[in-house]
Design an enzyme around this catalytic site. Sequence first.
Site, PDB file in Angstrom:
ATOM      1  N   SER A 177      -3.082   7.744  13.017  1.00 20.47           N
ATOM      2  CA  SER A 177      -4.205   7.573  12.105  1.00 20.47           C
ATOM      3  C   SER A 177      -3.808   6.755  10.887  1.00 20.47           C
ATOM      4  O   SER A 177      -4.477   5.791  10.509  1.00 20.47           O
ATOM      5  CB  SER A 177      -4.742   8.941  11.671  1.00 20.47           C
ATOM      6  OG  SER A 177      -5.788   8.793  10.735  1.00 20.47           O
ATOM      7  N   ASP A 222       0.840  -1.187   0.000  1.00 18.58           N
ATOM      8  CA  ASP A 222       0.000   0.000   0.000  1.00 18.58           C
ATOM      9  C   ASP A 222       0.879   1.242   0.000  1.00 18.58           C
ATOM     10  O   ASP A 222       2.068   1.194   0.319  1.00 18.58           O
ATOM     11  CB  ASP A 222      -0.931   0.006   1.221  1.00 18.58           C
ATOM     12  CG  ASP A 222      -2.142   0.913   1.043  1.00 18.58           C
ATOM     13  OD1 ASP A 222      -2.289   1.521  -0.035  1.00 18.58           O
ATOM     14  OD2 ASP A 222      -2.945   1.001   1.980  1.00 18.58           O
ATOM     15  N   LYS A 223       0.234   2.348  -0.349  1.00 19.00           N
ATOM     16  CA  LYS A 223       0.848   3.664  -0.325  1.00 19.00           C
ATOM     17  C   LYS A 223      -0.112   4.612   0.358  1.00 19.00           C
ATOM     18  O   LYS A 223      -1.335   4.471   0.245  1.00 19.00           O
ATOM     19  CB  LYS A 223       1.150   4.117  -1.757  1.00 19.00           C
ATOM     20  CG  LYS A 223       1.322   5.618  -1.953  1.00 19.00           C
ATOM     21  CD  LYS A 223       0.020   6.262  -2.408  1.00 19.00           C
ATOM     22  CE  LYS A 223       0.148   7.794  -2.416  1.00 19.00           C
ATOM     23  NZ  LYS A 223      -1.177   8.444  -2.606  1.00 19.00           N
ATOM     24  N   HIS A 224       0.439   5.567   1.081  1.00 21.09           N
ATOM     25  CA  HIS A 224      -0.422   6.567   1.713  1.00 21.09           C
ATOM     26  C   HIS A 224       0.236   7.929   1.619  1.00 21.09           C
ATOM     27  O   HIS A 224       1.454   8.051   1.753  1.00 21.09           O
ATOM     28  CB  HIS A 224      -0.686   6.230   3.179  1.00 21.09           C
ATOM     29  CG  HIS A 224      -1.723   7.102   3.809  1.00 21.09           C
ATOM     30  ND1 HIS A 224      -3.070   6.838   3.725  1.00 21.09           N
ATOM     31  CD2 HIS A 224      -1.613   8.259   4.504  1.00 21.09           C
ATOM     32  CE1 HIS A 224      -3.749   7.773   4.356  1.00 21.09           C
ATOM     33  NE2 HIS A 224      -2.884   8.664   4.827  1.00 21.09           N
ATOM     34  N   SER A 225      -0.579   8.942   1.381  1.00 22.25           N
ATOM     35  CA  SER A 225      -0.093  10.311   1.306  1.00 22.25           C
ATOM     36  C   SER A 225      -0.611  11.111   2.484  1.00 22.25           C
ATOM     37  O   SER A 225      -1.732  10.892   2.953  1.00 22.25           O
ATOM     38  CB  SER A 225      -0.567  10.960  -0.002  1.00 22.25           C
ATOM     39  OG  SER A 225      -0.345  12.358   0.015  1.00 22.25           O
ATOM     40  N   THR A 275      -9.195  10.832  -1.165  1.00 28.38           N
ATOM     41  CA  THR A 275      -9.430   9.834  -2.215  1.00 28.38           C
ATOM     42  C   THR A 275     -10.856   9.294  -2.150  1.00 28.38           C
ATOM     43  O   THR A 275     -11.488   9.050  -3.184  1.00 28.38           O
ATOM     44  CB  THR A 275      -8.411   8.690  -2.082  1.00 28.38           C
ATOM     45  OG1 THR A 275      -7.090   9.226  -2.211  1.00 28.38           O
ATOM     46  CG2 THR A 275      -8.623   7.628  -3.143  1.00 28.38           C
ATOM     47  N   ARG A 308     -10.920  15.484  13.946  1.00 26.57           N
ATOM     48  CA  ARG A 308      -9.714  16.272  13.664  1.00 26.57           C
ATOM     49  C   ARG A 308      -9.921  17.214  12.499  1.00 26.57           C
ATOM     50  O   ARG A 308      -9.401  18.341  12.486  1.00 26.57           O
ATOM     51  CB  ARG A 308      -8.538  15.336  13.348  1.00 26.57           C
ATOM     52  CG  ARG A 308      -7.984  14.583  14.541  1.00 26.57           C
ATOM     53  CD  ARG A 308      -7.014  13.507  14.090  1.00 26.57           C
ATOM     54  NE  ARG A 308      -5.969  14.036  13.240  1.00 26.57           N
ATOM     55  CZ  ARG A 308      -5.470  13.397  12.170  1.00 26.57           C
ATOM     56  NH1 ARG A 308      -5.936  12.202  11.829  1.00 26.57           N
ATOM     57  NH2 ARG A 308      -4.511  13.929  11.455  1.00 26.57           N
ATOM     58  N   LYS A 330      -4.731   2.234  10.351  1.00 29.23           N
ATOM     59  CA  LYS A 330      -5.449   1.649   9.213  1.00 29.23           C
ATOM     60  C   LYS A 330      -4.573   0.664   8.458  1.00 29.23           C
ATOM     61  O   LYS A 330      -5.050  -0.393   8.010  1.00 29.23           O
ATOM     62  CB  LYS A 330      -5.929   2.759   8.276  1.00 29.23           C
ATOM     63  CG  LYS A 330      -7.009   3.655   8.864  1.00 29.23           C
ATOM     64  CD  LYS A 330      -7.586   4.601   7.846  1.00 29.23           C
ATOM     65  CE  LYS A 330      -6.674   5.744   7.493  1.00 29.23           C
ATOM     66  NZ  LYS A 330      -6.650   6.796   8.511  1.00 29.23           N
ATOM     67  N   LYS A 331      -3.304   0.988   8.299  1.00 28.86           N
ATOM     68  CA  LYS A 331      -2.411   0.126   7.529  1.00 28.86           C
ATOM     69  C   LYS A 331      -2.105  -1.167   8.275  1.00 28.86           C
ATOM     70  O   LYS A 331      -2.033  -2.245   7.670  1.00 28.86           O
ATOM     71  CB  LYS A 331      -1.121   0.873   7.193  1.00 28.86           C
ATOM     72  CG  LYS A 331      -1.339   2.160   6.406  1.00 28.86           C
ATOM     73  CD  LYS A 331      -2.257   1.972   5.211  1.00 28.86           C
ATOM     74  CE  LYS A 331      -2.526   3.259   4.481  1.00 28.86           C
ATOM     75  NZ  LYS A 331      -3.504   3.100   3.385  1.00 28.86           N
TER      76      LYS A 331
END
Length: 432
Positions: free
Chosen positions: A183, A80-83, A120, A168, A187-188
């Site tokens: 946060s 996975d990737k997260h920004s 997203t 938040r 999730k990851k």
Amino acid sequence: MRLPQETIRTKRDGLPLAPEEIRAFVAGLTDGTVGEGHAAAFAMAVFFRGLALPERVALTRAMAESGRVLTWDLPGPVLDKHSTGGIGDTVSLALAPMVAACGGYVPMISGRGLGHTGGTLDKLGSIPGYDAMPGLDAFRRTVRHVGCAIIGQTAELAPADRRLYAIRDVTGTVESLDLITASILSKKLAAGLDGLVMDVKHGSGAFMATLPEAQALAESIVTVAEGAGLRTAALITDMDAPLASAAGNAVEVAYAIDYLKGVTREPRFHAVTLALGAEMLVAGGLARHAAGAVERLEAVLASGRAAEAFAQMVATLGGPADLLDEPERHLPAAPVRRPVRQTGTVAGIATREIGLAVIELGGGRTRPEDVIDPRVGFTQLAGPGACDGLLGIVHAADEAAADRAEAALRAAYRMGAAPESRAPVLERVGAG
């Protein structure tokens, strides 16, 4: 059980919280015994006082374990990737199918817009019929058969984070390094990943405006993730200008489709997407080094396999089967489109102001219950050094909204001498 206000008081006074105190507070977030006022006060106390590394790890683990933790039995790596969020950051919509086409499996749990940045999940909400909350069984089936699925955070995965995330967004606590770390990683960890790549944005449109802030967040995420057994690297990338020339929801989906189909491949967006994808493939053992990974990613773009994976994901999750062929027929369009022109050369961009202008148009939220207008936003946004006179095209619900957006867009751009070029990928943090 300790009263929530006592936990808040402890952190308000700058004292450390024990792991059991944090677990109890997170359990209250999950079962509702901790109210919104408690959650908001806790977030503000953490914002000002911060968390030590053991507290950060405890909060992350407690939120990850507040619901189900997935396990996978797949023939390839789960990646996975997260920004951390930015303007025109629609990388996830392109990157997930690209990695899937290379043999990875991408169970991407996305979020709504946060502060001035787009989400997203909100972008996917502009696709008619797309079920971004399909339930875990459908989520798992889609990942297995398509290779990727981008969904929202379900009630079963990290539910404590889901609740705190929304609070938040509207309480001025988005930028907390500690809360961002917990946060993202909760999730990851709940998604059962083999590898994670973080895109930490830095610049005028990022939550981390300075390089030291971005470095601190990248190091926090990598340290906490590795401590929890999740292989993670972070790239610090430029957000002094919108990453894509589109900012909004439906307009960013259309942009991602054009990118996957090869209609347009803007250099900054392409460079960041390839760099993040290369990290994912190397982390998953699908490429030996970054150069080989980039070649694989370029190949699946050129062959159309990445676009096909995106189309299959959309159709499997209830969206139109012909979205890639006829996006203009399916994606909602704003009734007012207005070009905004200004003579001169773009010397600088107050990128955050563009994100706020999208919210003012109705493309984001000021309250958790606000309804998004998927049609609105900006396209053809000018980048640094542009001198053709077009700042962008406003997509608005009515003329009055277009007037306000035009004024905001003009105010966000500074004209003058062309700035020095800046690399889209600034730094890497992590092992290997």
